[in-house]
Design an enzyme around this catalytic site. Sequence first.
Site, PDB file in Angstrom:
ATOM      1  N   GLU A  60       0.825  -1.102  -0.025  1.00 12.24           N
ATOM      2  CA  GLU A  60      -0.070   0.087   0.068  1.00 12.24           C
ATOM      3  C   GLU A  60       0.910   1.302   0.082  1.00 12.24           C
ATOM      4  O   GLU A  60       1.305   1.777   1.126  1.00 12.24           O
ATOM      5  CB  GLU A  60      -0.872  -0.145   1.367  1.00 12.24           C
ATOM      6  CG  GLU A  60      -1.821  -1.410   1.465  1.00 12.24           C
ATOM      7  CD  GLU A  60      -2.817  -1.319   0.167  1.00 12.24           C
ATOM      8  OE1 GLU A  60      -3.062  -0.107  -0.367  1.00 12.24           O
ATOM      9  OE2 GLU A  60      -3.652  -2.262   0.335  1.00 12.24           O
TER      10      GLU A  60
ATOM     11  N   CYS B 114      -2.525   8.968   2.623  1.00 14.39           N
ATOM     12  CA  CYS B 114      -2.177   8.575   1.379  1.00 14.39           C
ATOM     13  C   CYS B 114      -3.579   8.711   0.617  1.00 14.39           C
ATOM     14  O   CYS B 114      -3.200   9.039  -0.559  1.00 14.39           O
ATOM     15  CB  CYS B 114      -1.851   6.961   1.400  1.00 14.39           C
ATOM     16  SG  CYS B 114      -3.114   5.863   2.122  1.00 14.39           S
TER      17      CYS B 114
HETATM   18  P1  NAP Z   1       8.408   5.115   4.400  1.00 16.33           P
HETATM   19  O1  NAP Z   1       9.567   6.203   4.754  1.00 16.33           O
HETATM   20  O2  NAP Z   1       8.407   4.269   3.312  1.00 16.33           O
HETATM   21  O3  NAP Z   1       8.350   4.279   5.916  1.00 16.33           O
HETATM   22  C1  NAP Z   1       7.285   3.285   5.843  1.00 16.33           C
HETATM   23  C2  NAP Z   1       7.849   2.104   6.713  1.00 16.33           C
HETATM   24  O4  NAP Z   1       8.828   1.570   5.637  1.00 16.33           O
HETATM   25  C3  NAP Z   1       8.921   2.429   7.891  1.00 16.33           C
HETATM   26  O5  NAP Z   1       8.355   1.594   9.006  1.00 16.33           O
HETATM   27  C4  NAP Z   1      10.151   2.692   7.457  1.00 16.33           C
HETATM   28  O6  NAP Z   1      11.061   2.357   8.502  1.00 16.33           O
HETATM   29  C5  NAP Z   1      10.045   1.290   6.439  1.00 16.33           C
HETATM   30  N1  NAP Z   1      10.904   1.484   5.426  1.00 16.33           N
HETATM   31  C6  NAP Z   1      11.439   2.674   4.895  1.00 16.33           C
HETATM   32  N2  NAP Z   1      12.475   2.344   3.949  1.00 16.33           N
HETATM   33  C7  NAP Z   1      12.448   0.926   4.012  1.00 16.33           C
HETATM   34  C8  NAP Z   1      13.364  -0.098   3.103  1.00 16.33           C
HETATM   35  N3  NAP Z   1      14.067   0.187   2.318  1.00 16.33           N
HETATM   36  N4  NAP Z   1      13.145  -1.304   3.274  1.00 16.33           N
HETATM   37  C9  NAP Z   1      12.227  -1.696   4.372  1.00 16.33           C
HETATM   38  N5  NAP Z   1      11.373  -0.984   5.093  1.00 16.33           N
HETATM   39  C10 NAP Z   1      11.549   0.505   4.897  1.00 16.33           C
HETATM   40  O7  NAP Z   1       7.109   5.916   4.263  1.00 16.33           O
HETATM   41  P2  NAP Z   1       6.476   7.096   5.194  1.00 16.33           P
HETATM   42  O8  NAP Z   1       7.413   8.486   4.515  1.00 16.33           O
HETATM   43  O9  NAP Z   1       6.566   6.929   6.531  1.00 16.33           O
HETATM   44  O10 NAP Z   1       4.989   7.301   4.838  1.00 16.33           O
HETATM   45  C11 NAP Z   1       4.529   7.890   3.799  1.00 16.33           C
HETATM   46  C12 NAP Z   1       4.201   7.374   2.700  1.00 16.33           C
HETATM   47  O11 NAP Z   1       3.251   6.007   3.023  1.00 16.33           O
HETATM   48  C13 NAP Z   1       3.469   8.096   1.623  1.00 16.33           C
HETATM   49  O12 NAP Z   1       4.096   7.772   0.432  1.00 16.33           O
HETATM   50  C14 NAP Z   1       1.949   7.434   1.964  1.00 16.33           C
HETATM   51  O13 NAP Z   1       1.228   7.823   0.675  1.00 16.33           O
HETATM   52  C15 NAP Z   1       2.175   6.108   1.966  1.00 16.33           C
HETATM   53  N6  NAP Z   1       0.785   5.419   2.700  1.00 16.33           N
HETATM   54  C16 NAP Z   1       0.204   4.656   1.788  1.00 16.33           C
HETATM   55  C17 NAP Z   1      -0.812   4.310   2.403  1.00 16.33           C
HETATM   56  C18 NAP Z   1      -1.520   3.097   1.622  1.00 16.33           C
HETATM   57  O14 NAP Z   1      -2.354   2.714   2.211  1.00 16.33           O
HETATM   58  N7  NAP Z   1      -1.612   3.170   0.544  1.00 16.33           N
HETATM   59  C19 NAP Z   1      -1.299   4.562   3.885  1.00 16.33           C
HETATM   60  C20 NAP Z   1      -0.320   5.125   4.529  1.00 16.33           C
HETATM   61  C21 NAP Z   1       0.815   5.748   3.900  1.00 16.33           C
HETATM   62  P3  NAP Z   1      11.806   3.519   9.087  1.00 16.33           P
HETATM   63  O15 NAP Z   1      10.760   4.612   9.818  1.00 16.33           O
HETATM   64  O16 NAP Z   1      12.793   2.779  10.201  1.00 16.33           O
HETATM   65  O17 NAP Z   1      12.618   4.200   8.048  1.00 16.33           O
END
Ligand code: NAP
Length: 458
Positions: A232, A266
Amino acid sequence: MAIATINPFTGRTEQEFEPHDETEVDRRIAEAHAAFGALRATTFAQRAEWMRAAARLLEADAPQLARIITIEMGRPIKAARAEVLKCAKGLRYYADHAEEFLAPQPLADPSAVGASSAGTRYAPIGVVLAVMPWNYPLWQVLRFAGPALMAGNTGLLKHASNVPQAALYLGTLFERAGFPVGAFHTLLIPAADVERVLRDPRVKAATLTGSEPAGRSLAAIAGSEVKHVVLELGGSDPFVVMASADVARAASVAVTARNQNNGQSCIAAKRFIVHTDVYDEFTRLFTAGVAALAVGDPLEETTDVGPVATESGRDELEGQVADAVAKGATVLTGGVVPDRDGWFYEPTVLADVTPGMRLFLEEAFGPVATVYRVGDREEAARIANGTTFGLSSSVWTTDAEEEDWFVRNLDVGAVFVNGMTASYPELPFGGVKDSGVGRELAAAGIREFCNLQTVWKA
Ligand code: NAP
């Protein structure tokens, strides 16, 4: 990134947490694996009883939990409380419906396949790793955990590094409710340690909610291990307002649709695509509504918009808006970092956004809206479909033929007509294109982490 509670309202670090070392991670994987053996042998009725107990615990803990959400990621307190209660409702929904969603499906005519009986059943698959974001610290996790545990799977949570208190709460919730020890564990680990967990043979599948780069990275690892993933990811949802729409209502809902959760959802509407006949009226009302939002301390009951959750997130927004303005976009309201502590960004509306500006294609993860003037529905759909994302959409029109036209012509996981996008336990949730693969919620969500087993008997 350090695993720490850093209050976005003050910018101050409130508490730091030591990450789990390899030995502790291994111990937790082993417990989750052992718990699977116990959980798969329980009945739906037993799991439903524990799930309802978890819902009651959430409700009892709601004041304390809402405060954790607000302090860790800045969500206004009234919305944080609503998130906790929505989670309890979601858990009860799966307690009530899991058995029906996973009921065996016998073939009506088994003789067609030479059998006395044949059909399918859903079996749990084992330990599922959930990599989760901070923006809805409870709901994102529990909309995975509720169905996963009701199906008989166990879960390991790697939560975002800036919401450790929420992560620790969730890591004990199900055990407190009666589930076997290890049925749902939190791993306090940095993103760099996810790969080792996912490659562990005891971990059978993964789900990630977060950014596109994180999703791509996780999926590549899972692909090399032949493990199923649900992703997601981001969205830049269109909010289309056509000439026949109730413009005042659309503009009022648009203010909430863009600025809910401080603009960090999101499924927030991010691009407002408006028919030229109603563009001036919509833009005037929308801009006035955005400018009137109460920005401030998220612990105050009257606050509509709090700070952005992280300093880097605030800086990213600032860069996106500066890029658009430098290339000719018009600021209708906001467009500045206010002179105050914390990671605030003024709720903003930008017009005259054109291809070549970052905001034309990129997701704005904060309170920044862009408005586009269009001449007809074809142009509206072209802009709506013109990003790499395809999560959800909102379409405003009172013309029934036009409603159906948009439903058929938008490349998105959901279309909400004359209303804003929201997630409901009763409806599947997920995107197409770079917004992800697979579905959460409803029957589709619980089946994602099941083995659809074919059974044929002579
Ligand atoms: P993010 O940086 O991708 O972080 C999300 C999770 O992934 C965190 O637990 C993060 O850990 C982990 N993570 C980051 N890089 C990783 C990697 N290379 N390998 C494995 N895990 C990794 O995202 P965010 O900035 O927190 O969240 C915002 C994004 O999420 C936006 O793009 C939003 O649209 C999207 N989102 C989508 C939905 C949906 O249902 N489609 C819902 C909510 C949010 P760390 O915190 O330790 O880096």
